[in-house]
Design a protein around this motif. Sequence first.
Motif, PDB file in Angstrom:
ATOM      1  N   THR A 199      -5.995  -8.274   3.099  1.00  0.00           N
ATOM      2  CA  THR A 199      -4.765  -7.323   4.172  1.00  0.00           C
ATOM      3  C   THR A 199      -4.323  -6.034   3.700  1.00  0.00           C
ATOM      4  N   VAL A 200      -3.840  -6.544   1.856  1.00  0.00           N
ATOM      5  CA  VAL A 200      -3.921  -4.452   1.958  1.00  0.00           C
ATOM      6  C   VAL A 200      -4.777  -3.306   2.763  1.00  0.00           C
ATOM      7  N   LEU A 201      -5.934  -3.909   2.820  1.00  0.00           N
ATOM      8  CA  LEU A 201      -7.257  -2.634   3.428  1.00  0.00           C
ATOM      9  C   LEU A 201      -6.602  -2.611   4.579  1.00  0.00           C
ATOM     10  N   ILE A 202      -5.814  -3.416   5.457  1.00  0.00           N
ATOM     11  CA  ILE A 202      -6.121  -3.196   6.638  1.00  0.00           C
ATOM     12  C   ILE A 202      -4.604  -2.801   7.236  1.00  0.00           C
ATOM     13  N   SER A 203      -3.196  -3.100   5.697  1.00  0.00           N
ATOM     14  CA  SER A 203      -2.238  -2.839   6.167  1.00  0.00           C
ATOM     15  C   SER A 203      -1.710  -1.416   5.311  1.00  0.00           C
ATOM     16  N   VAL A 204      -2.623  -1.103   4.728  1.00  0.00           N
ATOM     17  CA  VAL A 204      -2.839   0.469   4.434  1.00  0.00           C
ATOM     18  C   VAL A 204      -3.101   1.098   5.186  1.00  0.00           C
TER      19      VAL A 204
END
Length: 165
Positions: free
Chosen positions: A25-30
Motif C-alpha cells: 500500500t505504501v509503495l502504491i500510494s507513493v
Amino acid sequence: MILKQILLGIIGVSSGLIVSAGVFTVLISVGLIPRFAGKMHVARKIFILEEMVVFGTLFGGFFSIFGDWGMIGEFVKKHRIFGESATEGVWNLIGTLFLLMFGVFAGIFVGCLALAIAEMLNTIPIFARRIGFRHGLGIAILAVALGKLTGSLIYFTQQMFLYGG
C-alpha cells in the motif's frame, strides 16, 4: 497440541499478509514503481516491475523463514564446484560481489522510497520555504546522502555492528 500449532500458523500467515499489504500500500500510494518505470523509459513494462517487487518480497520472506533452502554456499563447498583448491576463494568472491550489488540496490531502493515519501508529504518544499532556502536544495540533499553514506561506511568498516557502538 496440534490445534495450538494450527492456530499459530493461522496467526502467522494472517500477520504476514497484513504487513505485506501495508508495505505494498505504501509503495502504491507513493507511486514508486511508476516513477521508476518513467525514469527508465519502460512504462510499457510496469506490470513486470510490479510483479518483480511482489516476487522479491515473497522470496525474501520465504528465505528468511526457511533459511536452509537458501544455503547454496554449503552445497557449492561440499561438492567442490570450482575445483578442490579454488572453491573457497571463488565462492567468497562471488558472495562478496553479490553482497555489494545487493547493498547498492537496496540502498538505492530505500533512498528512493524515503525521498518519494518525503515528496508525497511535501516536506522538502515546506522545509525549504520555512528556512528561506532559495538555491542549493539539490546540494543540501546530496550532502545528506553523502553524510549517510559516510556514516554507513564508518559503521561497517569499523565493525561497530558487532558491539552496538
